[in-house]
Design a protein around this motif. Structure first.
Motif, mmCIF file in Angstrom:
data_model
loop_
_atom_site.group_PDB
_atom_site.id
_atom_site.type_symbol
_atom_site.label_atom_id
_atom_site.label_comp_id
_atom_site.label_asym_id
_atom_site.label_seq_id
_atom_site.Cartn_x
_atom_site.Cartn_y
_atom_site.Cartn_z
ATOM 1 N N ALA A 117 -74.280 24.982 -19.393
ATOM 2 C CA ALA A 117 -73.013 25.245 -20.072
ATOM 3 C C ALA A 117 -72.913 26.555 -20.826
ATOM 4 N N ALA A 118 -74.014 27.230 -21.109
ATOM 5 C CA ALA A 118 -73.959 28.389 -22.001
ATOM 6 C C ALA A 118 -73.081 29.513 -21.467
ATOM 7 N N HIS A 119 -72.926 29.595 -20.162
ATOM 8 C CA HIS A 119 -72.160 30.686 -19.563
ATOM 9 C C HIS A 119 -70.703 30.322 -19.315
ATOM 10 N N ARG A 120 -70.275 29.126 -19.700
ATOM 11 C CA ARG A 120 -68.923 28.677 -19.405
ATOM 12 C C ARG A 120 -67.949 28.990 -20.537
ATOM 13 N N THR A 121 -66.698 29.219 -20.166
ATOM 14 C CA THR A 121 -65.604 29.375 -21.126
ATOM 15 C C THR A 121 -64.787 28.095 -21.065
ATOM 16 N N THR A 122 -64.722 27.362 -22.177
ATOM 17 C CA THR A 122 -64.160 26.014 -22.132
ATOM 18 C C THR A 122 -62.650 25.979 -22.311
ATOM 19 N N GLY A 123 -62.111 26.884 -23.114
ATOM 20 C CA GLY A 123 -60.684 26.823 -23.418
ATOM 21 C C GLY A 123 -60.306 25.577 -24.194
ATOM 22 N N ARG A 124 -61.281 24.996 -24.878
ATOM 23 C CA ARG A 124 -61.076 23.748 -25.612
ATOM 24 C C ARG A 124 -61.126 23.985 -27.130
ATOM 25 N N PRO A 125 -60.771 22.964 -27.921
ATOM 26 C CA PRO A 125 -60.570 23.173 -29.359
ATOM 27 C C PRO A 125 -61.753 23.771 -30.117
ATOM 28 N N HIS A 126 -62.966 23.304 -29.876
ATOM 29 C CA HIS A 126 -64.107 23.824 -30.633
ATOM 30 C C HIS A 126 -64.337 25.303 -30.332
ATOM 31 N N GLU A 127 -64.231 25.665 -29.070
ATOM 32 C CA GLU A 127 -64.399 27.067 -28.704
ATOM 33 C C GLU A 127 -63.299 27.912 -29.323
ATOM 34 N N MET A 128 -62.067 27.431 -29.259
ATOM 35 C CA MET A 128 -60.949 28.179 -29.837
ATOM 36 C C MET A 128 -61.147 28.387 -31.337
ATOM 37 N N ARG A 129 -61.643 27.358 -32.012
ATOM 38 C CA ARG A 129 -61.884 27.494 -33.455
ATOM 39 C C ARG A 129 -62.977 28.515 -33.731
ATOM 40 N N ALA A 130 -64.006 28.543 -32.888
ATOM 41 C CA ALA A 130 -65.082 29.517 -33.071
ATOM 42 C C ALA A 130 -64.571 30.939 -32.851
ATOM 43 N N VAL A 131 -63.781 31.141 -31.803
ATOM 44 C CA VAL A 131 -63.225 32.470 -31.541
ATOM 45 C C VAL A 131 -62.361 32.914 -32.708
ATOM 46 N N GLU A 132 -61.497 32.025 -33.175
ATOM 47 C CA GLU A 132 -60.622 32.347 -34.305
ATOM 48 C C GLU A 132 -61.438 32.687 -35.546
ATOM 49 N N THR A 133 -62.499 31.927 -35.795
ATOM 50 C CA THR A 133 -63.325 32.152 -36.982
ATOM 51 C C THR A 133 -64.012 33.509 -36.932
#
Length: 238
Positions: A117-133
């Motif tokens: 999974a490390a190379h995947r882009t999820t487009g899901r809530p946890h990832e979005m929150r991390a990008v925003e942070t």
């Protein structure tokens, strides 16, 4: 799995699974993460997940379109776990260091899943929150938007690259891990100074350092570089 996912409002399972739990996306993801830790990629099958959940395998279609959709949810769960119990301090360097180390540790704690999974882009809530942070940390520290995006890109790629590499090593069978570690003693430790003077001179330090991840030091190097790029007009808060 096939593309038969049911809209969220219609997903609720009316009867408990054989284990007495109501089926949910959270339960499926948690179970998949556990199975991947035991079996690796082959755990992502409808049959195995259904058996582990005590549910009809077809019920999984109500939550995920296919196994790749489930894998993205697992990847997002690892990102979410990295953020649990942590809050921003308002000091950009402290916050970026904490984010990087937390992501790295979350993947190391689940090495089999990290390899997938490390190379995947999820487009899901946890990832979005991390990008925003992360972008928020950089922009609020005074980095202009173009530079903030480039730093974000390099920062995340570094963290995930080290996480994937270290997770892959941890996911090896114990005998293979031990053999890899022994190479430093058996191969590099025997090199003579007349043919490999720099390895021979630094070998005790080299062998000791290679036993642990290089990420913490690499992260500090990146943070030093980021600090050097920070506009001189930005207030000191890192």
């Amino acid at each position: 799995m096939a593309d038969r996912v049911v809209p969220e409002g219609r997903r609720q399972r009316r009867r408990p699974t054989k284990q007495g739990a109501l089926l949910s996306e959270e339960l499926i993801v948690r179970t998949a993460l556990h199975l991947i830790g035991q079996r690796g990629a082959e755990a992502l099958s409808v049959r195995r997940l259904g058996a582990a959940l005590g549910a009809d395998p077809s019920a999984l279609y109500r939550y995920f379109r296919n196994t790749d959709d489930l894998l993205l949810a697992v990847a997002d769960e690892l990102i979410g776990r990295a953020q649990q119990g942590w809050t921003l301090t308002g000091r950009w360097r402290t916050d970026l260091r904490a984010i990087g180390l937390r992501v790295h540790e979350s993947y190391r704690a689940n090495p089999q899943a990290a390899v997938l999974a490390a190379h995947r882009t999820t487009g899901r809530p946890h990832e979005m929150r991390a990008v925003e942070t992360i972008l928020g940390v950089l922009r609020e520290a005074g980095f202009p938007d173009g530079l903030a995006v480039r730093i974000y890109h390099a920062f995340v790629d570094q963290a995930l690259a080290f996480a994937a590499q270290d997770a892959a090593a941890l996911a090896l069978p114990p005998a293979a891990r031990a053999a890899d570690a022994e190479v430093w003693q058996e191969a590099y430790g025997r090199l003579p100074a007349d043919t490999h003077p720099h390895i021979a001179a630094t070998f005790p330090l080299l062998a000791a350092d290679m036993r642990v991840s290089g990420y913490p030091f690499a992260l500090e190097l990146m943070l030093d570089a980021v600090a050097a790029l920070r506009p001189a007009t930005a207030a000191e808060d890192g």
